[in-house]
Design an enzyme around this catalytic site. Structure first.
Site, PDB file in Angstrom:
ATOM      1  N   GLY A 158     -43.313  -1.325  -8.640  1.00  0.00           N
ATOM      2  CA  GLY A 158     -45.020  -0.493  -8.686  1.00  0.00           C
ATOM      3  C   GLY A 158     -45.842  -1.689  -9.411  1.00  0.00           C
ATOM      4  N   GLN A 198     -53.555  -3.997 -13.151  1.00  0.00           N
ATOM      5  CA  GLN A 198     -52.830  -5.436 -13.494  1.00  0.00           C
ATOM      6  C   GLN A 198     -52.973  -6.178 -13.315  1.00  0.00           C
ATOM      7  OE1 GLN A 198     -49.196  -3.120 -13.612  1.00  0.00           O
ATOM      8  NE2 GLN A 198     -47.902  -4.429 -13.592  1.00  0.00           N
ATOM      9  N   CYS A 203     -42.171  -3.742 -17.684  1.00  0.00           N
ATOM     10  CA  CYS A 203     -43.809  -3.934 -16.811  1.00  0.00           C
ATOM     11  C   CYS A 203     -43.509  -5.711 -16.016  1.00  0.00           C
ATOM     12  CB  CYS A 203     -44.560  -3.331 -17.803  1.00  0.00           C
ATOM     13  SG  CYS A 203     -46.110  -3.733 -17.378  1.00  0.00           S
ATOM     14  N   LEU A 204     -44.300  -5.784 -14.722  1.00  0.00           N
ATOM     15  CA  LEU A 204     -45.142  -7.028 -15.063  1.00  0.00           C
ATOM     16  C   LEU A 204     -45.895  -7.805 -15.830  1.00  0.00           C
ATOM     17  CD1 LEU A 204     -44.496  -6.484 -10.754  1.00  0.00           C
ATOM     18  CD2 LEU A 204     -43.017  -7.347 -12.416  1.00  0.00           C
ATOM     19  N   HIS A 221     -45.557   5.748 -14.485  1.00  0.00           N
ATOM     20  CA  HIS A 221     -45.752   3.861 -15.461  1.00  0.00           C
ATOM     21  C   HIS A 221     -46.818   3.620 -14.850  1.00  0.00           C
ATOM     22  CE1 HIS A 221     -44.132   0.113 -16.782  1.00  0.00           C
ATOM     23  NE2 HIS A 221     -44.986  -0.468 -16.455  1.00  0.00           N
ATOM     24  N   GLU A 222     -46.853   3.843 -14.167  1.00  0.00           N
ATOM     25  CA  GLU A 222     -48.386   3.254 -13.143  1.00  0.00           C
ATOM     26  C   GLU A 222     -49.784   4.188 -14.149  1.00  0.00           C
ATOM     27  OE1 GLU A 222     -48.210   0.216 -12.454  1.00  0.00           O
ATOM     28  OE2 GLU A 222     -45.930   0.498 -11.555  1.00  0.00           O
ATOM     29  N   HIS A 268     -50.575   3.347 -16.795  1.00  0.00           N
ATOM     30  CA  HIS A 268     -51.517   1.660 -16.646  1.00  0.00           C
ATOM     31  C   HIS A 268     -53.043   2.026 -16.495  1.00  0.00           C
ATOM     32  CE1 HIS A 268     -48.981  -2.083 -16.509  1.00  0.00           C
ATOM     33  NE2 HIS A 268     -48.150  -1.352 -15.638  1.00  0.00           N
TER      34      HIS A 268
HETATM   35 CO    CO Z   1     -46.947  -1.715 -15.906  1.00  0.00          CO
END
Ligand code: CO
Length: 182
Positions: free
Chosen positions: A43, A48, A90-91, A132-133, A136
């Protein structure tokens, strides 16, 4: 595209609703999707990649058989009171994984890239990634949902390392990296 890390401005503020459903939006979603796959993520949210708008891409094909989803202006409501703990990564916070409790089953409403509304129910990993997204989009990172105060303290060291560019540092939270980052 570059995936921005903890400390980047767009990651810490509320993103704006998408209003124009044009070719630029489609291109952005395509670029985000490529970037996500390159990073082995499941995701990715527009903040991000430094774009403070309410767009996410998700793909749990490998884990659950649900392929690419582009969700514009997504919202969710829990379907019931059931909560579940799952490990998240998380990236934008490399090397950190921790258990987070969230609603297990959700109703999602969003728009497609062409503006048409979409509604569906989700559970399992898909429900987890979408929540989660959406966090963000609200400027919230999963580590801010850690309830254990000791662990939160440890994570603060990780944030500092990330802001200094020392992303190799691992924390105690990194014991069970079972979840693919999002
Ligand atoms: Co994340």
């Amino acid at each position: 595209m570059t995936i921005h890390k903890y400390g980047a401005d767009a990651l810490h503020r509320v993103a704006d609703p998408v209003q124009g459903f044009d070719a630029g939006l489609k291109q952005l979603a395509d670029d985000m999707y490529e970037t996500m796959l390159d990073a082995d993520g499941i995701g990715l949210a527009a903040p991000q990649v430094g774009r403070s708008i309410r767009l996410i891409v998700v793909d749990t094909q490998q884990e659950e058989g649900v392929g690419r989803l582009n969700l514009v202006n997504p919202e969710f409501t829990p379907l019931d009171e059931s909560l579940i703990e799952m490990n998240e990564g998380c990236l934008s916070i490399p090397g950190t994984f921790c258990a987070i409790t969230r609603p297990e089953r959700i109703q999602v409403s969003a728009q497609r890239l062409n503006g048409k509304p979409i509604r569906f129910q989700a559970d399992g990993l898909l429900a987890r990634v979408i929540q989660h997204e959406i966090d963000h989009l609200d400027g919230k990172l999963f580590v801010e949902r850690v309830e254990d105060p000791v662990l939160r303290e440890e994570l603060r060291d990780v944030y500092e390392a990330i802001e200094m560019g020392l992303t190799e540092l691992k924390s105690e939270a990194d014991k069970e990296p079972v979840t693919t980052p999002a």
